[in-house]
Design an enzyme around this catalytic site. Structure first.
Site, PDB file in Angstrom:
ATOM      1  N   TYR A   1       0.914  -1.159   0.004  1.00 21.59           N
ATOM      2  CA  TYR A   1       0.023  -0.103  -0.026  1.00 21.59           C
ATOM      3  C   TYR A   1       0.948   1.213  -0.091  1.00 21.59           C
ATOM      4  CZ  TYR A   1      -3.199   3.666   1.655  1.00 21.59           C
ATOM      5  OH  TYR A   1      -4.003   4.638   1.916  1.00 21.59           O
TER       6      TYR A   1
ATOM      7  N   GLU B   1      -3.051   7.822  -4.047  1.00 18.49           N
ATOM      8  CA  GLU B   1      -3.208   6.383  -3.423  1.00 18.49           C
ATOM      9  C   GLU B   1      -2.954   5.323  -4.342  1.00 18.49           C
ATOM     10  OE1 GLU B   1      -5.941   4.903   0.243  1.00 18.49           O
ATOM     11  OE2 GLU B   1      -6.901   4.857  -1.995  1.00 18.49           O
TER      12      GLU B   1
END
Ligand code: ADP
Ligand code: MG
Length: 409
Positions: free
Chosen positions: A129, A217
């Site tokens: 992530y 993101e």
């Protein structure tokens, strides 16, 4: 309104075009609008395995479900599909385009999928992530990464916060290579993968500043079986108030993803924010919007929305703004709070009267003017046929509108 807080979102495929330009590794992919597009994309990519990906402005697509928008019937589970053949591409693309995708982030009403992305399949060794955000307190960009990618990051943040590593860029010098290397170490990356991550973090932090991003993101960022670090998803949003600096932003805007009122507001140079309360607010400037909100709350009220008409409002844009407020069914009262500068309060007064006469004003209206031509503005309102209350201070105006919407006189 709330300058700096309004985001403009783009699709994954658009984010990946920007990544590629910035030097961030992505898979080859082609944006499609039809099933035929998807098939020719498959032929052109030259990869046997491809990902067929729904493009909507919301995450959680992989775990979402597609429904027939007319009948409501479930058409397919999963808005991101891996296809191993041309036939599968055809099947998945047909099941996606024009369907309603419901994910954790869209809410039960879902979103119609009008865009598709077909990209080369990636042999994934591990999913990470990665996110970059504005850290207002630190006055810099916060970079967060975790080895626990591909899953709900909120869950990771809650259950194992130590699994999320953080570094910050320097406000003027940008990202320090040493910090980027340290991040790679924390993620357990070595060799080429480590070099890839370091260069990716530098590229992304430059892109973040250059393009006035508010968030990037990448979930998942993957290490491929050959050790490359590749952005497999892309969620990029920008500070909408910087769009005047970036003409390309308007080209990336997908109007079908925005609310109709937001589009109308944008076209007239207005900023619109919808909130949960019952007092509609027309203001000029972000500071005044914040102050209005605080004072309304102080007196026990809740704003229904904010329309910021900005510094260069015209009669036409004010009429549009007032119209947007009036058509909101939750609005039970309106507070107009204008600080005249370039904008003249009497012009605002005439526009408000015009819009009210045209659209019909059925809720109480309180107007607070100060600054340029406030006396004239008040006179115009006091002498018109509308039931409007004027006040010269914000606290008096806010107290009045809260009282009127509560029904006590
Ligand atoms: P979302 O976050 O909206 O569910 P993603 O782009 O993250 O969409 O895709 C969901 C999952 O699908 C990813 O976590 C990844 O495992 C897989 N995936 C996405 N793109 C590819 C690709 N090009 N090759 C292989 N797997 C992919
Ligand atoms: Mg994702």
């Amino acid at each position: 309104m709330f300058r700096g807080v309004i985001d403009m979102n783009i699709h994954e495929y658009q984010g990946k075009i920007l990544f590629k330009q910035a030097g961030v590794k992505v898979q080859n992919g082609i944006h499609c609008k039809t099933v035929i597009d998807a098939l020719s994309a498959y032929d052109n990519l030259g990869s046997k395995v491809v990902a067929v990906k729904s493009q909507i402005h919301a995450g959680g697509r992989g775990k979402g479900n597609l429904y027939d928008p007319k009948t409501g019937d479930l058409v397919m589970e999963g808005g991101v599909k891996i296809a191993f053949s041309r036939e599968e591409v055809k099947k998945y693309a047909s099941n996606i385009i024009g369907r309603k995708l419901v994910t954790k982030q869209t809410g039960p009403e879902g979103k119609i999928v009008n865009n598709l992305y077909v990209e080369s399949g990636c042999a994934i060794a591990h999913e990470y992530y990665l996110a970059l955000l504005v850290d207002r307190e630190a006055k810099s960009i916060l970079i967060m990464a975790s080895t626990e990618g591909g899953v709900d990051i909120e869950e990771v943040a809650e259950n194992t916060p130590e699994a999320i590593h953080k570094i910050w860029t320097h406000p003027t010098d940008g990202l320090d290579v040493k910090d980027a290397e340290e991040m790679a170490d924390k993620l357990g990356l070595t060799g080429d993968s480590k070099n890839d991550l370091v260069s990716m973090l530098l590229s992304l932090s430059n892109m973040f500043v250059e393009k006035d991003c508010s968030m990037i993101e990448i979930n998942p960022l993957v290490r491929s079986e050959s050790g490359e670090m590749i952005a497999l998803d892309a969620k990029v949003s920008f500070d909408d108030n910087a769009s005047y600096r970036h003409p390309w932003m308007d080209e990336m805007r997908d109007h079908s993803e925005e609310e109709e009122v937001e589009i109308r507001a944008h076209e007239h140079g207005l900023s619109y924010v919808k909130l949960d309360g019952n007092i509609g607010c027309l203001v000029n400037g972000a500071g005044l919007a914040m102050a209005s909100m605080d004072v309304i709350k102080l007196y026990g009220g809740e704003p229904a929305n904010f329309l910021d008409i900005g510094g260069g409002a015209t009669r036409e844009s004010i009429t549009t703004a007032f119209g947007i407020i009036l058509e909101d069914e939750n609005v039970e009262g309106i507070l107009v709070n204008i600080f005249g500068g370039i904008i003249q309060c009497d012009m605002v007064a005439r526009s408000v009267i015009e819009a009210s006469n045209e659209l019909g004003l059925k809720v109480p209206l309180v107007v607070r003017f100060s600054g340029t031509n406030h006396v004239e503005g008040k006179l115009v309102l006091d002498n018109c046929d509308l039931d409007v209350h004027t006040s010269s201070t914000l606290s008096e105006g806010a107290a009045k509108i809260v009282q009127l919407t509560r029904g006590d006189k």
